[in-house]
Design a protein around this motif. Structure first.
Motif, short mmCIF file in Angstrom:
data_model
loop_
_atom_site.label_atom_id
_atom_site.label_comp_id
_atom_site.label_asym_id
_atom_site.label_seq_id
_atom_site.Cartn_x
_atom_site.Cartn_y
_atom_site.Cartn_z
N GLU A 190 35.28 24.93 36.47
CA GLU A 190 35.18 25.81 35.51
C GLU A 190 34.15 26.83 35.65
OE1 GLU A 190 35.55 25.11 31.52
OE2 GLU A 190 37.36 23.75 31.60
N GLU A 228 34.50 28.52 39.11
CA GLU A 228 35.64 29.59 38.96
C GLU A 228 34.77 30.89 38.12
OE1 GLU A 228 39.61 30.52 36.55
OE2 GLU A 228 39.20 28.39 37.12
N ALA A 229 34.06 30.46 37.01
CA ALA A 229 33.61 31.45 36.28
C ALA A 229 32.47 32.17 37.15
CB ALA A 229 32.75 30.97 35.10
N ARG A 277 34.28 34.50 39.57
CA ARG A 277 34.72 35.79 38.69
C ARG A 277 33.61 36.53 38.49
NH1 ARG A 277 37.72 32.73 35.26
NH2 ARG A 277 36.06 32.66 33.82
N ALA A 278 32.31 35.94 38.21
CA ALA A 278 31.14 36.87 37.76
C ALA A 278 30.86 37.70 39.19
CB ALA A 278 30.15 35.94 37.43
N ARG A 336 32.75 38.58 41.58
CA ARG A 336 33.76 39.47 41.67
C ARG A 336 33.48 40.76 40.82
NH1 ARG A 336 38.06 36.25 41.37
NH2 ARG A 336 38.14 36.80 39.22
N MET A 337 33.30 40.41 39.67
CA MET A 337 33.35 41.34 38.59
C MET A 337 31.92 42.06 38.85
SD MET A 337 34.22 39.66 35.16
CE MET A 337 33.66 40.88 34.25
#
Length: 166
Positions: free
Chosen positions: A75, A78-79, A82-83, A85-86
């Protein structure tokens, strides 16, 4: 009766002592066989079962904790992705917005510069219209000062030439 000494060494006392020793031994044997040994072995067996159960529980909990740690790590990965990417998207959006603002400001500045250049050109043109008159006035003043005579406008025009100011 004997004259003295220890009764253990008196051979006449031995059969009674042997009977009592066998009786006490038999009673102790029965107590150990049916009371003490079963209780102790039951306690040992219970303790072994408890220890085995605790070890099994500890292994199970360790495996569960490892599974939860692996899930948490997944997780987190993945987070983190995602961070990232954001953040990349936010950087790209901010750069696009900054570029748009820069283009807008460049356009405004170009318009202001064009307007200023136009005003400068008008002012230069206006100033250049006055240059010939200023030159004629200056030449007349120089001639009068140097020679003491006043020059006529035709002479001044001839001295300045027929070129118009640029």
């Amino acid at each position: 009766m004997s004259a003295g000494g220890l009764p253990q060494f008196d051979l006449a006392q031995w059969p009674g002592q042997i009977v009592w020793a066998l009786g006490v031994f038999f009673v102790l044997y029965l107590l150990f066989t049916f009371v003490f040994v079963p209780r102790v072995s039951a306690a040992i067996e219970h303790r072994e079962d408890k220890i085995s159960g605790d070890i099994g529980d500890a292994r199970r909990l360790r495996d569960e904790a490892q599974a939860q740690a692996d899930a948490a790590a997944a997780e987190m990965d993945e987070a983190r992705a995602r961070a990232h990417r954001m953040a990349g998207e936010a950087r790209a959006a901010a750069k696009a917005q900054a570029d748009a603002r820069q283009t807008e400001e460049d356009d405004k500045l170009a318009a202001i510069l064009a307007e200023a250049e136009g005003r400068i050109a008008v002012a230069r043109g206006e100033a250049m219209t006055h240059v010939r008159a200023i030159a004629a006035d200056t030449a007349a003043a120089m001639v009068e000062r140097l020679t003491g005579l006043t020059a006529s406008p035709a002479e001044l025009e001839g001295a300045l030439g027929s070129e118009s100011p640029a």
